[in-house]
Design a protein around this motif. Structure first.
Motif, PDB file in Angstrom:
ATOM      1  N   ALA A 210      48.508 -21.498 -30.967  1.00 60.19           N
ATOM      2  CA  ALA A 210      49.496 -21.870 -31.981  1.00 60.19           C
ATOM      3  C   ALA A 210      48.899 -22.967 -32.854  1.00 60.19           C
ATOM      4  O   ALA A 210      48.193 -23.852 -32.363  1.00 60.19           O
ATOM      5  CB  ALA A 210      50.783 -22.357 -31.323  1.00 60.19           C
ATOM      6  N   ARG A 211      49.172 -22.883 -34.144  1.00 54.98           N
ATOM      7  CA  ARG A 211      48.656 -23.868 -35.091  1.00 54.98           C
ATOM      8  C   ARG A 211      49.734 -24.190 -36.124  1.00 54.98           C
ATOM      9  O   ARG A 211      50.758 -23.509 -36.221  1.00 54.98           O
ATOM     10  CB  ARG A 211      47.415 -23.339 -35.800  1.00 54.98           C
ATOM     11  CG  ARG A 211      47.698 -22.137 -36.712  1.00 54.98           C
ATOM     12  CD  ARG A 211      46.562 -21.927 -37.694  1.00 54.98           C
ATOM     13  NE  ARG A 211      46.731 -20.751 -38.530  1.00 54.98           N
ATOM     14  CZ  ARG A 211      47.467 -20.720 -39.630  1.00 54.98           C
ATOM     15  NH1 ARG A 211      48.167 -21.779 -39.991  1.00 54.98           N
ATOM     16  NH2 ARG A 211      47.547 -19.601 -40.361  1.00 54.98           N
ATOM     17  N   ASN A 212      49.443 -25.233 -36.925  1.00 52.35           N
ATOM     18  CA  ASN A 212      50.331 -25.550 -38.034  1.00 52.35           C
ATOM     19  C   ASN A 212      49.658 -25.184 -39.351  1.00 52.35           C
ATOM     20  O   ASN A 212      48.603 -24.540 -39.374  1.00 52.35           O
ATOM     21  CB  ASN A 212      50.744 -27.032 -37.999  1.00 52.35           C
ATOM     22  CG  ASN A 212      49.541 -27.965 -38.077  1.00 52.35           C
ATOM     23  OD1 ASN A 212      48.452 -27.585 -38.502  1.00 52.35           O
ATOM     24  ND2 ASN A 212      49.735 -29.201 -37.643  1.00 52.35           N
ATOM     25  N   ASN A 213      50.248 -25.602 -40.477  1.00 49.41           N
ATOM     26  CA  ASN A 213      49.703 -25.250 -41.781  1.00 49.41           C
ATOM     27  C   ASN A 213      48.349 -25.886 -42.058  1.00 49.41           C
ATOM     28  O   ASN A 213      47.599 -25.405 -42.920  1.00 49.41           O
ATOM     29  CB  ASN A 213      50.685 -25.661 -42.896  1.00 49.41           C
ATOM     30  CG  ASN A 213      51.694 -24.579 -43.175  1.00 49.41           C
ATOM     31  OD1 ASN A 213      51.380 -23.399 -43.115  1.00 49.41           O
ATOM     32  ND2 ASN A 213      52.922 -24.971 -43.446  1.00 49.41           N
ATOM     33  N   CYS A 214      48.062 -26.976 -41.390  1.00 49.19           N
ATOM     34  CA  CYS A 214      46.769 -27.650 -41.546  1.00 49.19           C
ATOM     35  C   CYS A 214      45.708 -27.057 -40.621  1.00 49.19           C
ATOM     36  O   CYS A 214      44.580 -27.544 -40.590  1.00 49.19           O
ATOM     37  CB  CYS A 214      46.902 -29.136 -41.245  1.00 49.19           C
ATOM     38  SG  CYS A 214      47.703 -30.082 -42.527  1.00 49.19           S
ATOM     39  N   PHE A 215      46.095 -26.055 -39.848  1.00 48.94           N
ATOM     40  CA  PHE A 215      45.208 -25.423 -38.868  1.00 48.94           C
ATOM     41  C   PHE A 215      44.890 -26.346 -37.700  1.00 48.94           C
ATOM     42  O   PHE A 215      43.883 -26.184 -37.025  1.00 48.94           O
ATOM     43  CB  PHE A 215      43.933 -24.896 -39.530  1.00 48.94           C
ATOM     44  CG  PHE A 215      44.178 -23.708 -40.417  1.00 48.94           C
ATOM     45  CD1 PHE A 215      43.998 -22.426 -39.937  1.00 48.94           C
ATOM     46  CD2 PHE A 215      44.603 -23.872 -41.724  1.00 48.94           C
ATOM     47  CE1 PHE A 215      44.246 -21.324 -40.742  1.00 48.94           C
ATOM     48  CE2 PHE A 215      44.857 -22.776 -42.541  1.00 48.94           C
ATOM     49  CZ  PHE A 215      44.675 -21.495 -42.045  1.00 48.94           C
TER      50      PHE A 215
END
Length: 305
Positions: A154-159
């Motif tokens: 799982a990641r966010n928009n910033c990777f």
């Protein structure tokens, strides 16, 4: 004969015009219906909110209905009363993103209601409320990831990597061994030389990843975290500078697509990226490909350098 040809041409043109008018009337009818639905939604939503502060004092002793008045909504949202009234009445007006954001704040809309507001008013999803650098409920994410047998994280928009499963550790190494401030897919791609060694399509994969970042950056409301990451990469990696300055945009790109392993040979991956419900800005990435097992083969040594 000439008259018949002329008449046929007129009828053909008239038919095309009528079809065009009919199509546009249908589009206009659908748009009118959406505006009316949105107006009803706004009216009913403000009726559920009890006035507070100045709004409560202004209406004390003379209220006939519950909830906020249009004047109250306009005041709380910091928008013009006339413009809000027209929106609620279903008038044919164009509203800005900032205007809708203020309405969402004034009416205390939740994420689903905010998305509905933008879909009805602008026919598009709303901007992400934040970049996603704040870590969501990792426990919930971990439960989801642990139920997946294939490599997944799982990641966010910033990777930034938020969580990962055992199969991901098997094939790509343990993110837990990497300092938290470096646990970022882009940072690892451009600063860890081992990635270039085991990824025969590193250049193509890196390009897609950067192009994906550019798209996510455009979607984010607050881009400060991404800007900081880009600045760090720009100072650290000449390759990142080169690729970033080419301004490519792509929605598909999660890193490795092929892996050359001394133990398992050549592996080819496809990425499937999903956004969990209720976690905007959080993505679950699953790698699917031939030869991927349930985590019994150990490849961690490939990624420790």
């Amino acid at each position: 004969m000439l008259f018949e040809k002329h008449l046929a041409m007129i009828l053909f043109q008239l038919s095309g015009t009528l079809n065009w008018l009919s199509s546009n009337e249908m589009d206009a009818g659908e748009t009118d219906s959406k505006r009316r639905e949105l107006g009803l939604f706004l009216k009913r939503k403000r009726a559920t909110i009890e006035p507070e502060g100045n709004a409560a004092r202004a209406t004390a002793g003379r209220r006939r209905t519950s909830g906020l008045r249009r004047e109250d909504v306009a005041s709380l949202a910091g928008v013009g009363l006339t413009w809000y009234t027209w929106l609620e009445q279903g008038r044919d007006i164009k509203v800005s993103t900032a205007f809708l954001e203020q309405i969402a704040k004034g009416l205390k809309l939740n994420n689903a209601e905010r998305a509905y507001l933008f879909a009805m008013a602008q026919r598009r999803p709303p901007p992400l409320q934040e970049e996603g650098r704040k870590t969501p409920d990792v426990t919930t994410l971990q439960l989801v990831l642990d139920s997946i047998q294939r490599p997944a994280y799982a990641r966010n928009n910033c990777f930034d990597v938020l969580a990962w499963n055992a199969a991901n550790t098997t094939y790509f190494g343990d993110f837990g061994r990497i300092p938290a401030e470096e646990r970022n897919i882009l940072w690892l791609m451009f600063t860890r030389t081992k990635y270039r060694t085991v990824m025969p399509e590193w250049e193509s994969d890196a390009r897609k990843l950067v192009a994906n970042l550019r798209l996510r950056l455009a979607e984010a409301k607050d881009r400060s975290a991404s800007d900081a990451l880009i600045a760090r990469l720009y100072e650290t990696s000449i390759d990142f500078q080169r690729i970033w300055n080419e301004h490519e945009v792509e929605s598909i790109g999660e890193g490795v697509s092929r892996l050359e392993s001394s133990k398992l040979g050549s592996l080819t991956f496809k990425h499937f990226t999903m956004m969990p419900e209720g976690l905007p800005g959080t993505y679950v990435v699953i790698f699917i490909g031939e030869g991927l097992g349930d985590g019994t083969d150990r490849l961690n040594s490939n990624w420790r350098a």
